[in-house]
Scaffold this motif. Structure first.
Motif, PDB file in Angstrom:
ATOM      1  N   LEU A   1       0.941   0.575 -10.477  1.00 30.22           N
ATOM      2  CA  LEU A   1       0.210   1.498  -9.275  1.00 30.22           C
ATOM      3  C   LEU A   1      -1.451   1.330 -10.147  1.00 30.22           C
ATOM      4  O   LEU A   1      -1.452   2.078 -10.560  1.00 30.22           O
ATOM      5  N   ASP A   2      -1.940   0.913  -8.944  1.00 25.93           N
ATOM      6  CA  ASP A   2      -3.573   0.940  -9.251  1.00 25.93           C
ATOM      7  C   ASP A   2      -3.972   1.885  -8.485  1.00 25.93           C
ATOM      8  O   ASP A   2      -3.958   1.653  -7.249  1.00 25.93           O
TER       9      ASP A   2
ATOM     10  N   ALA B   1       4.967   5.652   2.446  1.00 28.57           N
ATOM     11  CA  ALA B   1       4.722   3.789   2.142  1.00 28.57           C
ATOM     12  C   ALA B   1       5.189   3.446   3.495  1.00 28.57           C
ATOM     13  O   ALA B   1       6.256   4.384   4.053  1.00 28.57           O
ATOM     14  N   THR B   2       4.513   3.422   4.395  1.00 28.79           N
ATOM     15  CA  THR B   2       5.217   2.678   5.253  1.00 28.79           C
ATOM     16  C   THR B   2       5.280   1.816   5.563  1.00 28.79           C
ATOM     17  O   THR B   2       6.248   1.354   7.039  1.00 28.79           O
TER      18      THR B   2
ATOM     19  N   TYR C   1      -5.205   9.849  -2.714  1.00 24.22           N
ATOM     20  CA  TYR C   1      -4.030   9.445  -4.096  1.00 24.22           C
ATOM     21  C   TYR C   1      -3.940   8.203  -3.591  1.00 24.22           C
ATOM     22  O   TYR C   1      -2.296   7.323  -4.052  1.00 24.22           O
ATOM     23  N   ALA C   2      -4.192   7.107  -2.730  1.00 28.55           N
ATOM     24  CA  ALA C   2      -4.273   5.601  -2.189  1.00 28.55           C
ATOM     25  C   ALA C   2      -4.199   5.113  -3.388  1.00 28.55           C
ATOM     26  O   ALA C   2      -4.409   5.003  -4.279  1.00 28.55           O
ATOM     27  N   ALA C   3      -2.898   3.840  -3.553  1.00 30.85           N
ATOM     28  CA  ALA C   3      -2.397   3.670  -4.360  1.00 30.85           C
ATOM     29  C   ALA C   3      -2.441   1.982  -4.372  1.00 30.85           C
ATOM     30  O   ALA C   3      -1.929   1.824  -2.740  1.00 30.85           O
TER      31      ALA C   3
ATOM     32  N   GLU D   1       0.935  -1.289   0.034  1.00 30.48           N
ATOM     33  CA  GLU D   1      -0.193  -0.053  -0.230  1.00 30.48           C
ATOM     34  C   GLU D   1       0.750   1.245   0.087  1.00 30.48           C
ATOM     35  O   GLU D   1       1.684   1.255   0.671  1.00 30.48           O
ATOM     36  N   VAL D   2       0.311   2.066  -0.887  1.00 33.04           N
ATOM     37  CA  VAL D   2       1.089   3.880  -1.281  1.00 33.04           C
ATOM     38  C   VAL D   2       0.544   4.021  -1.447  1.00 33.04           C
ATOM     39  O   VAL D   2      -0.768   4.491  -1.493  1.00 33.04           O
TER      40      VAL D   2
END
Length: 365
Positions: free
Chosen positions: A164-165, A209-210, A151-153, A86-87
């Motif tokens: 990147l979806d 990104a975490t 803007y999550a992907a 998750e980014v």
């Protein structure tokens, strides 16, 4: 015997039976006969208050056993290559705006804490303070969250491509065109990386990104050498990775910690306040109406929520400081240290705060 000037006055015997009482607001002289006799020989009478202490000892032993088993599993497990990471895809402008909003929320919370400590005391006392909290802390945090969600992907590898979806967009970047990842030196709005292309320039999108190391491992699994640049930045990536690995989605969720848990504690304290100040659980409602009752409950809820936020911030500073020292010393057990400290912090938060509240309740009678 219970005597109040604006509440429920009564004489109650040792079985809990109300022998004599007045209505709220009535002036009267109460008389009743109360017998004196030995208490029934229950386990509590014979052994004292043993149930709470025994339960606390059992929970602590169970938590220690669970933490020890988790540390053993983590020490023997090899890092896994995740298929999806998750980014958040942020341009420099959106990253700066989101970081400023996060910083604003933190500064607002610190200022409110300073004001409470130096001027008004550790309690919200008016609706104006709630509006200040909403404007200075809650609104910036919600705005930053909204930008991050927009803007999550999901990043994943499909053949030779990094895909990147997003909800309405799909971006494909050849993995061979990526030379390196550079972790952010300033972790705002959180941890993340910049992507340096093989042609030389930096990619226009930064990836918040975490789990920056998980992203690097996923890219390296394609067989190409994708490295993390920068010594200090690598330490920040290690710090972010250990934090993400130690996170527990349900226990660490902000709504659970600062909304539901705060409401539970606030209900206990608010009930005691109603009984002391108004003579009954619904005393303020009977005296001043539903609006005043709900406003009072909201103020107590906000007080506990802000107090828990400040306590969580203190715990976070302590945990991050110890983990940073472990990483700086190049300890191979930094992840285990992080995991142990996070569980100790959860115990202090979810058990320590109710225990403190229980002691305060016992102290007030």
């Amino acid at each position: 015997m219970r005597v109040t000037t604006n509440g429920f006055s009564a004489i109650i015997d040792d079985t809990g039976e109300v022998l004599a009482n007045t209505a709220i607001g009535d002036q009267a002289v109460l008389t009743a006969f109360v017998s004196a006799r030995d208490p029934l020989p229950t386990l509590m009478v014979r052994w004292g208050d043993w149930v709470g202490r025994a339960g606390a000892a059992f929970l602590l032993a169970l938590a220690a056993l669970t933490a020890w088993q988790a540390l053993r599993r983590r020490a023997g497990a090899a890092p896994q290559v995740e298929t999806v990471v998750e980014v958040m895809m942020l341009t420099p402008l959106w990253r700066a705006l989101t970081g400023a909003l996060r910083l604003c929320a933190g500064v607002g919370l610190l200022w409110l804490a300073y004001d409470m400590l130096t001027r008004i005391g550790l309690q919200i006392q008016s609706l104006s303070q709630l509006w200040l909290f909403a404007a200075a802390v809650l609104a910036p945090a919600v705005a930053a969250w909204a930008i991050e969600r927009a803007y999550a992907a999901q990043a994943r590898i499909e053949g030779p491509l990094l895909v990147l979806d997003q909800r309405r967009r799909r971006i494909e970047l050849p993995v061979a065109s990526i030379a390196a990842l550079r972790p952010w030196r300033i972790p705002l709005p959180g941890s993340g990386v910049d992507v340096r292309l093989a042609a030389g320039p930096w990619w226009r999108w930064s990836l918040a990104a975490t789990r920056p190391q998980a992203l690097q491992r996923m890219l390296a699994a394609t067989g190409l050498s994708i490295r993390l640049e920068g010594g200090f930045a690598n330490a920040l990536a290690d710090l972010a990775q250990t934090r993400a690995d130690a996170r527990r989605r349900r226990l660490d969720h902000p709504l659970v910690k600062f909304a539901l848990f705060a409401l539970l504690l606030a209900l206990v304290a608010f009930r005691l306040h109603q009984i002391i100040a108004f003579g009954g659980v619904f005393g303020e409602y009977y005296s001043y109406g539903l609006a005043a009752y709900l406003t009072g409950l909201l103020i107590w809820w906000a007080s506990w929520s802000i107090g828990l936020m400040l306590f969580a911030a203190v715990l976070r500073v302590v945990i991050e400081t110890v983990v940073v020292l472990a990483i700086a010393m190049r300890s191979t057990h930094a992840a285990a240290v992080r995991d142990a400290l996070e569980w100790l912090g959860r115990l202090a938060f979810y058990l320590g705060v109710p225990a403190w509240l229980a002691m305060r309740l016992l102290a007030t009678g």
